[in-house]
Design a protein around this motif. Structure first.
Motif, PDB file in Angstrom:
ATOM      1  N   LYS A 206      50.676  46.749  48.104  1.00 34.61           N
ATOM      2  CA  LYS A 206      50.450  45.360  47.697  1.00 34.61           C
ATOM      3  C   LYS A 206      48.965  44.980  47.670  1.00 34.61           C
ATOM      4  O   LYS A 206      48.630  43.809  47.455  1.00 34.61           O
ATOM      5  N   SER A 207      48.101  45.943  47.863  1.00 25.89           N
ATOM      6  CA  SER A 207      46.644  45.728  47.807  1.00 25.89           C
ATOM      7  C   SER A 207      46.201  44.617  48.754  1.00 25.89           C
ATOM      8  O   SER A 207      45.476  43.690  48.370  1.00 25.89           O
ATOM      9  N   ILE A 208      46.629  44.702  50.010  1.00 25.11           N
ATOM     10  CA  ILE A 208      46.317  43.678  51.007  1.00 25.11           C
ATOM     11  C   ILE A 208      45.044  44.061  51.760  1.00 25.11           C
ATOM     12  O   ILE A 208      44.865  45.209  52.160  1.00 25.11           O
ATOM     13  N   GLN A 209      44.164  43.092  51.943  1.00 21.12           N
ATOM     14  CA  GLN A 209      42.839  43.356  52.478  1.00 21.12           C
ATOM     15  C   GLN A 209      42.842  43.831  53.933  1.00 21.12           C
ATOM     16  O   GLN A 209      42.195  44.807  54.287  1.00 21.12           O
TER      17      GLN A 209
ATOM     18  N   GLN B 163      44.873  44.632  57.790  1.00 23.59           N
ATOM     19  CA  GLN B 163      46.121  45.045  58.431  1.00 23.59           C
ATOM     20  C   GLN B 163      46.033  44.772  59.932  1.00 23.59           C
ATOM     21  O   GLN B 163      45.005  45.005  60.563  1.00 23.59           O
TER      22      GLN B 163
ATOM     23  N   ASN C 115      50.630  37.893  44.949  1.00 24.16           N
ATOM     24  CA  ASN C 115      49.661  38.553  44.068  1.00 24.16           C
ATOM     25  C   ASN C 115      49.676  37.956  42.672  1.00 24.16           C
ATOM     26  O   ASN C 115      48.622  37.817  42.032  1.00 24.16           O
TER      27      ASN C 115
ATOM     28  N   GLU D  96      45.711  37.917  45.044  1.00 25.91           N
ATOM     29  CA  GLU D  96      45.418  38.738  46.214  1.00 25.91           C
ATOM     30  C   GLU D  96      46.178  38.220  47.427  1.00 25.91           C
ATOM     31  O   GLU D  96      46.683  37.094  47.437  1.00 25.91           O
TER      32      GLU D  96
ATOM     33  N   ASP E 135      54.672  40.310  46.030  1.00 25.64           N
ATOM     34  CA  ASP E 135      54.516  40.345  44.576  1.00 25.64           C
ATOM     35  C   ASP E 135      54.239  38.956  44.032  1.00 25.64           C
ATOM     36  O   ASP E 135      53.409  38.770  43.125  1.00 25.64           O
TER      37      ASP E 135
ATOM     38  N   ALA F 149      50.619  47.632  52.886  1.00 21.97           N
ATOM     39  CA  ALA F 149      49.290  47.119  52.534  1.00 21.97           C
ATOM     40  C   ALA F 149      48.721  47.843  51.322  1.00 21.97           C
ATOM     41  O   ALA F 149      48.108  47.222  50.435  1.00 21.97           O
ATOM     42  N   ALA F 150      48.949  49.146  51.244  1.00 22.19           N
ATOM     43  CA  ALA F 150      48.456  49.916  50.099  1.00 22.19           C
ATOM     44  C   ALA F 150      49.205  49.524  48.820  1.00 22.19           C
ATOM     45  O   ALA F 150      48.596  49.350  47.763  1.00 22.19           O
TER      46      ALA F 150
END
Length: 326
Positions: free
Chosen positions: A47-50, A52, A23, A28, A20, A44-45
């Motif tokens: 926290k919107s992580i590019q 994995q 971000n 990002e 958090d 990942a979903a």
């Protein structure tokens, strides 16, 4: 400031807070690694992580990763730090940065050799209030610092199988919460303690459940610490000098301190010093880490961590408490 790509190892509760913060500060997060595919995908979903990775080594090898953040149990820190530094990555590692002083000295020397930043995740290092309090002390407003008192008591559920009490995972109060208290004390001492007196109550698994620790350095400054994993205490630190004392409540993420001046031993007056927002603690960590990289130095934080882990090793030696991997 350059945009930095962070790669996170671990998806536990502190990793959620750090994600958090990342971000919020950077907008990002580049990558995350965890061996549990389901937890990895969910994290990942959320926290919107590019990217994995189910293998942390592969993420460390990713040429686009600039900073490795380590949020695993203590026992994994040393190997991940070494791998990341050898891959040319800066490292921000949650406490305890290593489980003993030997491991710490090795990774500190490696970071220096590689010209990389290695930082331990003690929030108190980064809270704006501490800069204000340290300036107050360094300016002599409290006079000569004589005594530091600091507590940390955490009430963990009785569970011999929990990592907090697991000797194989470097459990116990000393490494889990004692580092905070020791880092607070060392930050306000003029030099490293050379004397430690201590007593301990062990949990049934053989780790330290609670302890009392007294430290002294060659300047005769004293530190008195109380730690517990089975009794809640206020996270309170007091720095006392010949002209007054400062009290900091909830010192790991402190936002206010009460200063009481007692220079003439008869009268006293107090004032409240405020700074920052406790909920922004990990944002301050992210900002400082990136500033350290920009500046090419860490404001001396790793040297404090060096002294802390050496103090903790000295205390453990007196207890006769050894981990299987020591």
């Amino acid at each position: 400031m350059k945009k930095y790509n962070w790669g996170m190892i671990g998806t536990g509760w502190i990793a959620h807070e750090m994600a958090d913060a990342l971000n919020k500060v950077n907008g990002e997060i580049y990558a995350v690694a965890d061996i549990n595919k389901q937890k990895l995908a969910e994290f990942a979903a959320a926290k919107s992580i590019q990217k994995q990775y189910t293998d942390a080594d592969s993420m460390i090898a990713d040429p686009d990763v600039d900073i490795i953040y380590i949020a695993t149990p203590h026992t994994y820190h040393y190997e991940y730090i070494k791998k990341a530094l050898n891959a040319g990555k800066h490292v921000f590692c949650e406490k305890a940065i290593t489980v003993n002083a030997h491991q710490f000295d090795e990774v500190q020397q490696l970071a220096q050799k590689k010209g990389l930043i290695l930082t331990e995740g003690f929030t108190l290092y980064h809270m704006p209030l501490f800069a204000k309090v340290k300036k107050l002390v360094n300016d002599g407003k409290l006079g000569e610092v004589k005594l530091i008192q600091v507590n940390f008591g955490s009430l963990k559920d009785y569970d011999p199988n929990n990592r907090f009490f697991n000797k194989k995972l470097a459990g116990g109060a000393l490494l889990d919460i004692g580092g905070y208290a020791t880092a607070f004390a060392r930050s306000f001492l003029t030099e490293q303690p050379n004397t430690a007196l201590t007593t301990v109550k062990f949990f049934e698994t053989g780790v330290d459940e609670q302890s009392g620790i007294i430290l002294k350095n060659s300047q005769e400054q004293l530190v008195v610490m109380a730690l517990s994993m089975r009794a809640k205490q206020p996270k309170r630190g007091v720095v006392s000098g010949t002209k007054g004392y400062v009290e900091i409540e909830n010192y790991p993420r402190a936002t206010a301190a009460k200063i009481t001046y007692t220079e003439d031993a008869h009268t006293q007056h107090s004032e409240i010093l405020t700074a920052g927002d406790g909920t922004e603690a990990l944002c301050y960590e992210v900002q400082d880490m990136q500033r350290y990289i920009e500046n090419g130095h860490d404001d001396g934080q790793l040297s404090i961590s060096h002294d802390v882990i050496h103090i903790l090793d000295s205390v453990r030696t007196q207890w006769g408490m050894h981990y299987p991997f020591d």
